[in-house]
Design a protein around this motif. Sequence first.
Motif, mmCIF file in Angstrom:
data_model
loop_
_atom_site.group_PDB
_atom_site.id
_atom_site.type_symbol
_atom_site.label_atom_id
_atom_site.label_comp_id
_atom_site.label_asym_id
_atom_site.label_seq_id
_atom_site.Cartn_x
_atom_site.Cartn_y
_atom_site.Cartn_z
ATOM 1 N N SER A 1 0.828 -1.210 0.000
ATOM 2 C CA SER A 1 0.000 0.000 0.000
ATOM 3 C C SER A 1 0.859 1.257 0.000
ATOM 4 N N ARG A 2 1.871 1.282 0.839
ATOM 5 C CA ARG A 2 2.764 2.445 0.898
ATOM 6 C C ARG A 2 3.479 2.658 -0.429
ATOM 7 N N LYS B 1 2.541 1.669 -3.506
ATOM 8 C CA LYS B 1 1.617 2.116 -4.554
ATOM 9 C C LYS B 1 1.136 3.541 -4.291
ATOM 10 N N ASP B 2 0.885 3.888 -3.039
ATOM 11 C CA ASP B 2 0.470 5.258 -2.711
ATOM 12 C C ASP B 2 1.554 6.262 -3.088
ATOM 13 N N GLU B 3 2.815 5.923 -2.793
ATOM 14 C CA GLU B 3 3.897 6.846 -3.122
ATOM 15 C C GLU B 3 4.086 6.958 -4.631
ATOM 16 N N ALA C 1 1.232 9.193 -5.877
ATOM 17 C CA ALA C 1 1.420 10.591 -5.484
ATOM 18 C C ALA C 1 2.530 11.249 -6.304
ATOM 19 N N GLU D 1 -4.775 10.587 -8.654
ATOM 20 C CA GLU D 1 -3.857 9.523 -8.266
ATOM 21 C C GLU D 1 -4.415 8.137 -8.562
#
Length: 179
Positions: A117-118, A120-122, A125, A137
């Motif tokens: 999750s971290r 893919k989120d980064e 973003a 995003e």
Amino acid sequence: MTDMMTKIAAGLERAFAANGFAEPSVDTLRDAAGVSLRTLYRYFPSRADMVLAALEHRHRRYLAFVFDDLPDGRDAARDALFTRVGDWMEGEASHGCLFHGAVAADPGSAALRDLLSRHKDEVAARAAAATGLAGREVELLLLLEGLTQTWTLHERGAVIAAQHLGRLLAQGSPQVTEV
């Protein structure tokens, strides 16, 4: 992360990328890391720690590969972003996303799901910031993930399709709202 930890994590990343997460024995992982078994366990006391270290190393390498020194201009940055993901797939990940592979191999691991999750989120973003598509995003991540998953079937054709869809997204298609 110390130089030794980075060296070991790089070797572990290579071993897991080449062999998956179930197959490599501890001896294979030790050999890939280029250290003694004692040193390997001193830095990463469990297989789960080894997997996380390998993925953290991959996360940093992927972000640098895809996002460092993108060209100026939103359109050029967007097209380069998709090209670089294709280049990454060609050279580093022809079998798909290593993060998804790790979660598939150990679906009960909260630490792996959190890292996925971290990561893919980064990626989403940074892609939005680089392309001027803040607030988009989810759509960008969908394009990037689609490119990653279709690479094995369509290779450079997947890059061209992602670039085309990225242009359409940038032209101001209606924004998706969360459901």
